[in-house]
Scaffold this active site. Structure first.
Site, mmCIF file in Angstrom:
data_model
loop_
_atom_site.group_PDB
_atom_site.id
_atom_site.type_symbol
_atom_site.label_atom_id
_atom_site.label_comp_id
_atom_site.label_asym_id
_atom_site.label_seq_id
_atom_site.Cartn_x
_atom_site.Cartn_y
_atom_site.Cartn_z
ATOM 1 C CD GLU A 56 0.115 15.568 66.122
ATOM 2 O OE1 GLU A 56 -0.119 14.680 66.962
ATOM 3 O OE2 GLU A 56 -0.032 16.775 66.358
ATOM 4 C CG ASP A 60 12.585 14.773 59.217
ATOM 5 O OD1 ASP A 60 11.498 14.572 59.786
ATOM 6 O OD2 ASP A 60 13.282 13.847 58.750
ATOM 7 C CG ASP A 68 -2.446 12.061 70.481
ATOM 8 O OD1 ASP A 68 -3.170 11.350 69.750
ATOM 9 O OD2 ASP A 68 -2.669 13.277 70.662
ATOM 10 C CG HIS A 89 4.559 14.954 67.155
ATOM 11 N ND1 HIS A 89 5.424 15.513 68.067
ATOM 12 C CD2 HIS A 89 3.430 14.672 67.848
ATOM 13 C CE1 HIS A 89 4.849 15.582 69.248
ATOM 14 N NE2 HIS A 89 3.626 15.073 69.147
#
Length: 449
Positions: free
Chosen positions: A433, A424, A106, A385
């Site tokens: 992540e 995956d 993020d 991720h």
């Protein structure tokens, strides 16, 4: 900062290990990656094209850290899909908090896991600096550390002020897309004289509850021990070693069986206390006994919460339920750092071989024959991720595109479950992540190899 970097380089050239003669090793040569040749990179500048695969993997990990950079990127930026970003960070409090690293997939920035990650990378460089030199990665190493420490200095603008988070999950996690469109506001959160971390005996997330979602702290005493030990290492002032021992005894850090990570440094403290009391010429036997009790519990499954999966991965109940590979890699790092200080040659051999088995697991010697480093092999995860690398723009459908548009070379994913299974799927963030602290021990282990 220049004087700091100069002293850092001198430390790298005169590591702690130079004061201790290594124990003779038997059958502890680094293992070769289990699978066939990893993919060669897309001719990325600075990634070794020749030499062993560990050199390439070390270069890949440094590339991953570059992919996490925030702020104004340098002219030698190697990540074509990264841009100058978050250029108003800190403006809400009248400061410049631009720069540093995005923590994970993020666009949030945190002090605690970043400082831990830089500590583990730096510790690994002190121990195995030759790995960086032989791989031609010393320049990238210095740049990687400085990019983080420059931001930590910004985040500590006054003696009683430390900014611990920039951005907020309730805004950031509603966005999935490139760094050019990240959402605002990006508030800045600090602890200060009126919002303490350790007095009266609070963890920092009591003062900054906004950080609980991502990095809720469970204790602070281990950080006091860890910090004092590194101050002793840096200054050679025995008062810091005495202070570390005082903290250790005051907070009763014995009998600790948890994983080593950003939240809990206790296992690492055992290792440092054993090594640094030995260096100081003090009686290190009690500390070695503590360190070896902890490490033997991991290797020989003597801790009640510890076992090994059928495929051989170290598993700690609770800690390994997400980010299983991070648990394994941090313990492996501790084992290899301590191995030459062990009280017997058998322990040296046992610690080294177990750590190498965990590296082997990461690199393909597992039931799925999967290499858990993005971009390193045809079996590597294709969908970590990571909003920026995914190429997607729809938070409601983060599985699109089905294969990430950009290869996040060098990123270590969270890892498989306790049955050695891995899906995956970037939506399964507990497994897929990627974060700074996942890569920190991996990078140091590749320098060792």
């Amino acid at each position: 900062m220049k004087s700091f970097l100069k002293s850092l380089k001198e430390e790298f050239q005169n590591p702690l290990a130079a004061n201790v003669q290594p124990v003779a090793q038997t059958n502890t040569q680094p293992l070769a990656p289990t699978n066939a040749q990893p993919f060669s990179c897309e001719n990325i500048p600075g990634i070794p094209q020749n030499g062993n695969e560990y050199s390439k993997l070390l270069g890949y990990s440094l590339y991953f850290f570059e992919a996490q950079r925030s702020g104004v990127l340098p002219a030698n930026n190697r990540i074509p899909w990264r841009h100058n970003s978050a250029l108003t960070d800190g403006h809400d409090v009248g400061l410049d908090l631009t720069g540093g690293y995005y923590d994970a997939g993020d666009y949030l920035k945190f002090t605690l896991p970043l400082s831990w990650s830089l500590s583990i990378v730096s510790w690994g460089a002190l121990e195995w600096f030759d790995g960086y030199h032989l791989s031609g990665q010393t320049g990238h190493l210095y740049d990687m550390i400085k990019w983080g420490t420059d931001w930590l200095l910004k985040a500590h603008p006054a003696p009683t002020v430390l900014y611990v988070e920039v951005g907020i999950d309730t805004v950031d996690h509603d966005y999935w897309g490139p760094d050019t469109g990240m959402p605002y506001p990006r508030p800045s959160f600090c602890i200060d004289a009126s919002r303490h971390e350790t007095k009266p005996h609070q963890v920092y997330t009591v003062a900054v509850p906004q950080a609980k979602e991502a990095y809720e702290s469970s204790r602070y005493d281990d950080k006091l021990v860890f910090a004092a030990l590194w101050l002793f290492q840096a200054t050679n002032q025995v008062s810091y070693l005495d202070r570390a021992i005082h903290y250790f005894n005051e907070f009763s850090q014995d009998e600790w069986t948890s994983a080593i990570n950003w939240d809990d440094h206790s296992g690492a403290n055992y290792i440092l206390l054993a090594m640094l009391t030995e260096r100081a010429g003090r009686n290190c036997s009690p500390w070695k006994a503590e360190a070896e009790k902890y490490l033997d519990g991991m290797v020989k499954q003597r801790h009640k919460e510890c076992h090994h999966t059928n495929g051989g991965l170290l598993w700690l109940k609770g800690d390994s339920d997400s980010a299983s590979l991070n648990v394994s890699l941090n313990i492996s790092f501790a084992l290899l750092v301590y191995a030459r200080h062990a009280t017997t040659a058998d322990k040296t051999r046992s610690y080294t071989n177990f750590a190498l088995s965990q590296i082997d697991y990461l690199l393909g010697k597992n039931p799925l024959n999967k290499v858990y480093v993005v971009g390193a092999h045809h079996s590597s995860p294709k969908n970590p991720h990571h909003a920026g690398a995914s190429g997607g723009t729809d938070i409601g459908n983060i599985r699109h595109p089905p294969v990430s548009r950009y290869v996040l070379y060098g990123a270590v994913v969270g890892g498989p479950d306790k049955k050695d299974k891995y899906n995956d799927d970037r939506e399964d963030y507990a497994r897929s992540e990627v974060t700074l602290d996942y890569n920190a021990p991996f990078q140091s282990l590749m320098a060792y190899q």
